[in-house]
Design an enzyme around this catalytic site. Structure first.
Site, PDB file in Angstrom:
ATOM      1  N   ASP A  61      18.137   2.388  -8.645  1.00 44.56           N
ATOM      2  CA  ASP A  61      18.113   1.473  -7.506  1.00 44.56           C
ATOM      3  C   ASP A  61      18.886   1.997  -6.297  1.00 44.56           C
ATOM      4  OD1 ASP A  61      20.602   1.247  -8.718  1.00 44.56           O
ATOM      5  OD2 ASP A  61      20.335  -0.823  -9.337  1.00 44.56           O
ATOM      6  N   HIS A 107      21.702  -8.525 -15.382  1.00 45.08           N
ATOM      7  CA  HIS A 107      20.766  -7.668 -14.633  1.00 45.08           C
ATOM      8  C   HIS A 107      20.791  -6.236 -15.152  1.00 45.08           C
ATOM      9  CE1 HIS A 107      24.020  -6.885 -11.344  1.00 45.08           C
ATOM     10  NE2 HIS A 107      23.951  -5.807 -12.100  1.00 45.08           N
ATOM     11  N   GLU A 154      17.476  -9.088 -11.184  1.00 48.96           N
ATOM     12  CA  GLU A 154      18.315 -10.268 -11.394  1.00 48.96           C
ATOM     13  C   GLU A 154      17.553 -11.307 -12.226  1.00 48.96           C
ATOM     14  OE1 GLU A 154      21.327 -10.098 -10.430  1.00 48.96           O
ATOM     15  OE2 GLU A 154      21.550  -9.287  -8.410  1.00 48.96           O
TER      16      GLU A 154
HETATM   17  P1  PGA Z   1      29.390  -1.794 -13.464  1.00 49.79           P
HETATM   18  O1  PGA Z   1      27.959  -2.305 -12.986  1.00 49.79           O
HETATM   19  O2  PGA Z   1      29.129  -0.623 -14.360  1.00 49.79           O
HETATM   20  O3  PGA Z   1      30.090  -1.398 -12.204  1.00 49.79           O
HETATM   21  O4  PGA Z   1      30.034  -2.939 -14.177  1.00 49.79           O
HETATM   22  C1  PGA Z   1      26.962  -2.524 -13.931  1.00 49.79           C
HETATM   23  C2  PGA Z   1      25.794  -3.208 -13.278  1.00 49.79           C
HETATM   24  O5  PGA Z   1      25.999  -4.061 -12.387  1.00 49.79           O
HETATM   25  O6  PGA Z   1      24.650  -2.911 -13.649  1.00 49.79           O
END
Ligand code: PGA
Length: 243
Positions: A70, A141, A146
């Site tokens: 993404d 997500h 989402e």
């Molecule tokens: P993080 O993010 O590894 O910074 O917790 C994971 C995500 O939001 O997919």
């Protein structure tokens, strides 16, 4: 749950090392493999480990192709918070992967549907993703998919939820600067990967981890769809796994 391998490692560093083992095995078996990559804090120990292993001569990224999950809409590739920049600084600049063999959705795309279609097409041209790395958000997500009423199939634009913008504001000067939209591979894109590795660390991820892998499969918990993927390895630390 039938097909999920679960590895519980003591620390985030050990999670990174265990995930690196999966990447190393793939790259040895298929030097020109296609890997799907993720941003966020959780993959950082893995990326440090991959860099160290290539420097130690155990790995060779020179023929590997990579597609990221993404990118924020509206951020240029060199914006300090763009995911392209994150990948350059935390991995690509330190390994032998060729720049033309790395793709990240274009945050500045003028024609969004065309960019999304071209992104899918490039992955298809490469022969599909062999190994997709995933983190998980507190709302379940994966990528920027989402919770919603359906599982989106392909790379597409999404509005970011208040929870996700709040979670990501730590990287920006203020909440106002966090983009309100992003481009992400779809759930269908992710599910098409031949193998998936999800990394999860920290006690704050325990509840969503349990919901995702032991609760009902629902688009309200996007990661729950992984229960239906034939080859998922979940690597989490003891804090996320809990008692
Ligand atoms: P993080 O993010 O590894 O910074 O917790 C994971 C995500 O939001 O997919």
């Amino acid at each position: 749950m039938l097909h999920t391998n679960i590895i519980v490692a003591p620390t985030p560093e050990a999670v990174g090392a265990a995930a690196a083992d999966v990447f190393e095995a793939l790259i040895h078996a298929k030097p020109a493999c296609v890997i799907g990559l993720a941003t966020g804090s959780t993959p950082l120990p893995l990326y440090r480990e991959l860099i160290a292993r290539e420097k130690a001569g155990k790995l060779d990224f020179s023929r590997v192709r990579s597609a990221n999950l993404d990118e924020y809409k509206g951020l240029a590739p060199d914006h300090p918070q763009s995911y392209r920049r994150f990948m350059q600084e935390n991995l690509f600049d330190h390994i032998s992967i060729k720049p033309e063999n790395t793709i990240v959705p274009d945050g500045l795309a003028a024609d969004v549907p065309a960019m999304c279609e071209a992104y899918e097409k490039q992955i298809e041209t490469w022969g599909g993703v062999d190994l997709q790395l995933l983190g998980i958000g507190h709302d379940g997500h994966i990528g920027f998919n989402e919770p919603e009423d359906h599982f989106p199939a392909m790379t597409h634009e999404v509005a970011l939820t208040a929870m996700t913008r709040e979670a990501n504001k730590r990287f920006f000067d203020s909440l106002d600067e966090v983009p309100t939209a992003a481009f992400t591979m779809g759930i269908g894109t992710v599910m098409a990967a031949r193998k998936i590795v999800m990394v999860v660390t920290g006690a704050d991820k325990h509840d969503i981890l349990m919901q995702s892998f032991f609760g009902p499969v629902t688009p309200q918990v996007p990661a729950s769809i992984l229960q239906f993927h034939p080859d998922v390895t979940l690597i989490c630390d003891a804090a996320a796994w809990g008692k």
